[in-house]
Enzyme design. Structure first.
Site, PDB file in Angstrom:
ATOM      1  N   HIS A  95       4.300  -8.803   0.698  1.00 28.28           N
ATOM      2  CA  HIS A  95       5.566  -9.544   0.654  1.00 28.28           C
ATOM      3  C   HIS A  95       6.493  -9.041   1.743  1.00 28.28           C
ATOM      4  O   HIS A  95       6.553  -7.842   2.028  1.00 28.28           O
ATOM      5  CB  HIS A  95       6.213  -9.351  -0.715  1.00 28.28           C
ATOM      6  N   CYS A 113       7.504 -16.078   2.404  1.00 29.40           N
ATOM      7  CA  CYS A 113       8.413 -14.936   2.487  1.00 29.40           C
ATOM      8  C   CYS A 113       8.649 -14.504   3.931  1.00 29.40           C
ATOM      9  O   CYS A 113       9.761 -14.127   4.306  1.00 29.40           O
ATOM     10  CB  CYS A 113       7.888 -13.764   1.658  1.00 29.40           C
ATOM     11  N   ASN A 159      15.958  -9.704  -0.753  1.00 29.42           N
ATOM     12  CA  ASN A 159      14.768 -10.459  -1.121  1.00 29.42           C
ATOM     13  C   ASN A 159      15.015 -11.956  -1.011  1.00 29.42           C
ATOM     14  O   ASN A 159      16.146 -12.405  -0.769  1.00 29.42           O
ATOM     15  CB  ASN A 159      14.344 -10.080  -2.547  1.00 29.42           C
TER      16      ASN A 159
END
Length: 462
Positions: A385, A92, A407
């Protein structure tokens, strides 16, 4: 005589220990009181029936009062388009870092879509992490195997994890390439097996290096053993991810349908063309860590992926200041790397994160009352994250009420790939933002000039 005296002394010692230990045991009286505190009345029975027959306590606790209360409209929003997907990997931090500069490439070349090769930088990230691990093992070879730092190194030689400085280090050294130059493989999209195999190999090579050093091997022989180990890691990566290009040709079709001339690049030349100032970045990490003093700079020892790279370093600031600076960046159409504790109070179907989205207290009839500081210190909460911070909505007084993430879980996740979170959630579960230091005020800029306070490799922010 000595043996005779030893027996009662030992007996007394064990007796004393036994008495001390019994003070904390759950005896019959305590157990009866605890049992009597639980009353299986009609309400409790209904809850018990629901929980024991449900596949998800989380779904049972979904707070009906919160559903539909948060929309996905934003007064200020960075001009972004296209959603990436990290698949079953922990990259991520890499996707987010690239997502913050991807709009620059699309604007520069007039493209409808563009993405970087995450596989290319992932290759070099794992390779450099392997080198760093071996260097750490050599540097600590004079310590025992149960030394806290040695234990940490062997526990996890490499993994997918990282923060913004990880991307900066590997991109600065190796550059970047377009997605089609080094496409994803099945392994890069599902990384557990390859990291497991690399870790097994590295642990074995690290153990050999420690033994060589203990046996007074020459510096030359140690260097040769390390080189042999790195050749094995390179082979494993090349077989699983493909071999990274030394140079490549690239052409594209722009938004007007015009096909460009093919041009040759090295990966570092491509990075220099799309972001000339990358190596001399003005970006800094600001963070809300309520366990430590604000307006001080902290550096986590050895948290990097490249031996000569920079460690994870951050300026600790109050939430209100971070929000003020982040708003300024969004208003100026600049996305930011950000990271948070994404699993907390996250309604994945709605793409919304808000306090009390899941009302576990009402369901269980118990209080969950830790504040952010307590959650961090007890390891109940921490950044899990990274996503790009791209939007903010405000009230009539320009006070933020909610924010938006881009995202990297694909377009079917959340709100078409985006996540909305309330300002209250920001305060509790947002941790860090990477921002151009020009958006900071003078007090924060002055704090940046101070010498970082070095934190140990096992720090809880790790």
């Amino acid at each position: 005589m000595k043996k005779f005296l030893l027996v009662p002394i030992l007996a007394l010692t064990f007796s004393t220990m036994s008495i001390g230990q019994n003070k904390g045991t759950v005896d019959a009286k305590m157990l009866n009181e605890i049992r009597s505190s639980f009353k299986l009345d009609a309400s409790s029975r209904a809850i018990q029936n629901a929980i024991t027959n449900s596949e998800s306590i989380r779904e049972l606790s979904l707070n009906h009062e919160k559903i539909g209360k948060t929309d996905h409209f934003f007064k200020y929003r960075v001009d972004v388009k296209g959603i990436t997907n990290q698949e079953s990997s922990g990259r991520c931090w890499m996707f987010t870092s690239m997502n913050t500069i991807r709009p620059e490439v699309m604007k520069k070349f007039n493209l409808n879509s563009f993405d970087f090769s995450h596989n290319y930088n992932y290759f070099w990230d794992l390779f450099e992490k392997s080198n760093l691990f071996l260097e750490n093992i050599i540097a600590t070879a004079d310590r025992k195997m149960d030394d806290r730092e040695v234990v940490l190194y062997f526990k996890g030689p490499v993994d997918d994890g990282g923060v913004w400085n990880s991307f900066f280090n590997v991109a600065k050294k190796y550059g970047v390439v377009p997605a089609e130059v080094m496409p994803e493989t099945k392994v890069s999209n599902k990384t557990r097996e390859i990291t497991s195999l690399i870790n097994e190999k590295l642990r074995g090579e690290g153990y050999k290096l420690r033994n060589m050093i203990a046996e007074k091997a020459s510096v030359k022989d140690i260097a040769l053993a390390k080189m042999t180990a790195l050749k094995s890691i390179y082979r494993m990566l090349a077989l699983s991810l493909g071999e990274p290009p030394v140079n490549f040709s690239w052409r594209f079709k722009d938004a007007d349908g015009k096909i460009s001339e093919s041009k040759m690049y090295t990966p570092k030349e491509f990075l220099a063309e799309i972001n000339p100032d990358f190596a001399n970045t003005e970006l800094v990490m600001i963070m809300n860590d309520p366990t430590r003093d604000y307006y001080k700079v902290y550096e986590i020892k050895n948290y990097r992926n490249v031996e000569e790279g920079i460690n994870w370093t951050y300026l600790n600031l109050p939430n209100d200041e971070i929000k003020k600076f982040a708003m300024a960046s969004i208003k100026n159409n600049e996305a930011m790397y950000a990271s948070c504790d994404v699993g907390k109070q996250h309604n994945r179907k709605a793409g919304v994160m808000d306090l009390n989205t899941y009302d576990y207290e009402s369901l269980m009839g118990v209080e969950f009352d830790m504040d952010k500081k307590a959650r961090v210190l007890t390891r109940q909460s921490g950044s899990s994250h990274a996503m790009a911070l791209i939007g903010v909505d405000v009230d009539e007084n320009e006070v933020p009420v909610k924010w938006e993430f881009e995202n990297s879980w694909g377009s079917t996740s959340g709100n078409n790939g985006y996540l909305t979170f309330t300002d209250e959630w920001f305060s509790e579960y947002m941790f860090r933002v990477v921002i151009n230091k020009n958006y900071l005020d003078e007090k924060a800029k002055e704090a940046l000039k101070t010498t970082p306070i070095l934190l140990p490799v096992w720090d809880y922010m790790f």
